[in-house]
Design a protein around this motif. Structure first.
Motif, short mmCIF file in Angstrom:
data_model
loop_
_atom_site.label_atom_id
_atom_site.label_comp_id
_atom_site.label_asym_id
_atom_site.label_seq_id
_atom_site.Cartn_x
_atom_site.Cartn_y
_atom_site.Cartn_z
N LEU A 107 10.58 73.62 -35.19
CA LEU A 107 10.06 72.53 -36.00
C LEU A 107 10.83 72.38 -37.31
CD1 LEU A 107 6.23 73.10 -35.53
CD2 LEU A 107 7.52 71.11 -34.79
N GLY A 108 11.28 73.51 -37.84
CA GLY A 108 11.96 73.44 -39.13
C GLY A 108 10.98 73.21 -40.26
N PRO A 109 11.47 72.86 -41.43
CA PRO A 109 10.58 72.70 -42.59
C PRO A 109 9.93 71.32 -42.70
CG PRO A 109 12.87 72.44 -43.27
CD PRO A 109 12.89 72.76 -41.80
N GLU A 110 10.33 70.37 -41.84
CA GLU A 110 9.80 69.02 -42.01
C GLU A 110 8.32 68.96 -41.67
OE1 GLU A 110 11.41 69.16 -37.75
OE2 GLU A 110 12.06 69.84 -39.73
N PRO A 111 7.55 68.09 -42.35
CA PRO A 111 6.11 67.96 -42.07
C PRO A 111 5.87 67.30 -40.71
CG PRO A 111 6.78 66.29 -43.64
CD PRO A 111 7.98 67.18 -43.43
N PHE A 112 4.69 67.49 -40.17
CA PHE A 112 4.33 66.86 -38.90
C PHE A 112 2.82 66.63 -38.87
CE2 PHE A 112 4.22 71.45 -38.25
CZ PHE A 112 3.01 71.66 -37.63
N VAL A 113 2.42 65.65 -38.04
CA VAL A 113 1.02 65.39 -37.76
C VAL A 113 0.69 66.04 -36.42
CG1 VAL A 113 -0.72 63.62 -37.30
CG2 VAL A 113 1.02 63.23 -39.05
N PHE A 163 0.68 56.79 -37.08
CA PHE A 163 0.65 57.89 -38.04
C PHE A 163 2.04 58.32 -38.51
CE2 PHE A 163 -3.51 58.20 -36.07
CZ PHE A 163 -4.32 58.38 -37.18
N GLN A 164 3.09 57.58 -38.12
CA GLN A 164 4.42 57.96 -38.55
C GLN A 164 4.61 57.78 -40.05
OE1 GLN A 164 7.36 55.55 -36.63
NE2 GLN A 164 6.86 53.69 -37.77
N ARG A 165 3.72 57.01 -40.71
CA ARG A 165 3.81 56.88 -42.16
C ARG A 165 3.53 58.22 -42.84
NH1 ARG A 165 -0.62 52.80 -44.15
NH2 ARG A 165 0.16 51.64 -42.33
N PHE A 166 2.84 59.14 -42.15
CA PHE A 166 2.58 60.46 -42.69
C PHE A 166 3.66 61.45 -42.27
CE2 PHE A 166 -1.51 58.36 -42.00
CZ PHE A 166 -2.00 58.33 -43.30
N ALA A 167 3.98 61.49 -41.00
CA ALA A 167 5.01 62.40 -40.47
C ALA A 167 5.12 62.17 -38.97
CB ALA A 167 4.68 63.85 -40.79
N LYS A 168 6.06 62.86 -38.35
CA LYS A 168 6.26 62.79 -36.91
C LYS A 168 5.07 63.45 -36.20
CE LYS A 168 8.85 62.19 -33.16
NZ LYS A 168 9.20 60.86 -32.66
N PRO A 196 -3.36 81.95 -31.66
CA PRO A 196 -2.67 82.19 -32.94
C PRO A 196 -1.61 81.14 -33.25
CG PRO A 196 -2.88 84.23 -31.70
CD PRO A 196 -3.30 83.12 -30.78
N ILE A 197 -0.95 80.61 -32.22
CA ILE A 197 0.07 79.59 -32.46
C ILE A 197 -0.59 78.30 -32.94
CG2 ILE A 197 1.99 78.31 -31.43
CD1 ILE A 197 2.29 80.54 -29.39
N ILE A 198 -1.74 77.94 -32.34
CA ILE A 198 -2.46 76.76 -32.80
C ILE A 198 -2.91 76.94 -34.25
CG2 ILE A 198 -4.57 75.39 -32.49
CD1 ILE A 198 -2.47 74.74 -30.46
N SER A 199 -3.36 78.13 -34.59
CA SER A 199 -3.76 78.40 -35.98
C SER A 199 -2.59 78.21 -36.93
CB SER A 199 -4.33 79.82 -36.11
OG SER A 199 -5.47 79.98 -35.29
N GLU A 200 -1.42 78.68 -36.51
CA GLU A 200 -0.22 78.50 -37.34
C GLU A 200 0.12 77.02 -37.50
OE1 GLU A 200 4.61 79.32 -37.03
OE2 GLU A 200 3.24 80.38 -35.68
N LEU A 201 0.02 76.26 -36.40
CA LEU A 201 0.31 74.83 -36.47
C LEU A 201 -0.69 74.10 -37.35
CD1 LEU A 201 1.20 74.15 -32.71
CD2 LEU A 201 2.79 74.38 -34.64
N LEU A 202 -1.97 74.49 -37.27
CA LEU A 202 -2.98 73.88 -38.12
C LEU A 202 -2.66 74.09 -39.60
CD1 LEU A 202 -6.22 74.87 -36.17
CD2 LEU A 202 -5.40 72.55 -36.53
N ASN A 203 -2.23 75.29 -39.93
CA ASN A 203 -1.89 75.59 -41.32
C ASN A 203 -0.69 74.79 -41.81
OD1 ASN A 203 -3.77 77.49 -42.43
ND2 ASN A 203 -2.98 79.02 -41.00
N ARG A 204 0.25 74.52 -40.91
CA ARG A 204 1.49 73.85 -41.30
C ARG A 204 1.39 72.33 -41.27
NH1 ARG A 204 6.48 76.19 -38.04
NH2 ARG A 204 7.46 74.57 -39.32
N ALA A 205 0.48 71.78 -40.49
CA ALA A 205 0.40 70.33 -40.31
C ALA A 205 -0.07 69.66 -41.59
CB ALA A 205 -0.53 69.99 -39.16
#
Length: 343
Positions: A107-113, A163-168, A196-205
């Motif tokens: 994913l890299g550092p870019e934001p995502f929805v 929702f692309q106005r927020f992020a990919k 645990p991966i979903i939890s990580e994605l929730l924190n990053r989204a």
């Protein structure tokens, strides 16, 4: 979201990402040709209908009356079938262009929805149109060039466009699927240890869009989102379903299961009391249930609010005109409000 008990381990898409675009390009071009031919057949058939009385009364007609009518009906039916096949082929071709991620590290550092849904909803999001999401907008080079009809856009593509106005948009790919659905980028997870991966994605989204539908995986994701996220970063997407008026909808079954799911995880955490779906303003004007009923937002105290998308509250001569008005009068204010509430 995950109902994996008894499922076989997922296999990777049949073609590699290097091979998929080439196959998808051929399908999309073929779909464009089919749609053009279908439109031409329908136009010619419409013109024949307009001129039917003149042709039938002409002494120079080359075909008997019944053959003239039969040819016109055949052109109408053939044009409709070819046009439908072209749209389906274009839609399937876009699956080959979906970006596939093998690890969250890609994913890299870019934001995502983050888009979370039960896998059982995938058939609906692929078969249904984009509803009120970015209605009629060009979502690719093909549509902007007139080679693909925006009406072939899937529900997930519409959500991604909106929702692309927020992020990919990012979603988890369904285990076992040969090709990812078009719309969101897809991340494939192992069958074991996905939480645990979903939890990580929730924190990053930067924003989480969760389809409110029953299922143990979806209920776990909702409870985890409430545990980890500030309220402004979570919205529930409420879809219509095929249940009768006497049966509870998917959203109602989701509401009824929330308290039990939260109690099973932590009895001391009180779940939000989700509201009823508001009624339509003019139900007598409704011609078919829209795919999207609305959204549920949360304030700083986790108090929910149902934002209803009501097609019967706007007036226009055509369905397309009503949908455009709904986007302008209901969707855009909702998205602007959501944008102001996000950090």
């Amino acid at each position: 979201m995950f109902h994996m008990v008894g499922k076989t381990p997922h296999r990777q898409p049949v073609r590699s990402q290097d091979q998929r675009p080439a196959s998808g390009l051929g399908m999309r071009l073929g779909g464009a040709v089919f749609q053009i031919v279908g439109c031409l057949l329908l136009l010619v058939a419409a013109n024949r209908i307009r001129m039917t009385s003149t042709v039938l009364n002409s002494p120079y007609r080359s075909l008997p009356v019944w053959q003239t009518l039969l040819v016109t009906i055949g052109m109408l039916c053939g044009g409709a079938v070819v046009l439908y096949a072209g749209r389906r082929l274009s839609r399937h071709g876009r699956r080959h262009f979906t970006r596939v991620l093998r690890s969250p590290h890609e994913l890299g550092p870019e934001p995502f929805v983050l888009f979370l849904r039960p896998f059982s909803e995938d058939r609906k999001t692929f078969q249904s149109g984009s509803a009120f999401f970015a209605y009629g907008s060009a979502f690719s080079l093909f549509t902007s060039a007139g080679l693909e009809n925006p009406s072939s856009q899937t529900l997930e593509e519409g959500i991604s466009q909106t929702f692309q106005r927020f992020a990919k948009l990012l979603a988890v790919g369904q285990p076992g699927e040969k090709l990812p659905l078009p719309g969101a980028d897809k991340l494939y997870l192992p069958l074991a240890g996905w939480q645990p991966i979903i939890s990580e994605l929730l924190n990053r989204a930067c924003l989480v869009v969760l389809v409110a539908a029953p299922g143990p995986g979806t209920l776990w994701e909702f409870s985890e989102a409430v545990r980890l996220l500030p309220p402004a970063r979570l919205i529930l997407l409420v879809l219509s379903d095929d249940t009768s008026a006497h049966e509870p909808s998917a959203y109602d079954r989701f509401r009824q299961s929330v308290a039990e799911a939260f109690a099973a995880r932590d009895p001391q955490v009180r779940p939000p009391l989700l509201p009823d779906c508001p009624p339509l303003q003019h139900p007598d004007r409704l011609r078919g249930e829209p795919v999207v009923r609305g959204f549920v937002l949360f304030d700083a105290e986790w108090t929910p609010e149902f934002v209803r998308l009501d097609l019967t509250a706007v007036r226009a001569l055509t369905h397309r005109g009503r949908a455009k008005k709904l986007v302008r009068q209901q969707m855009e204010p909702f998205l602007e409000r959501l944008q102001r509430a996000l950090p």
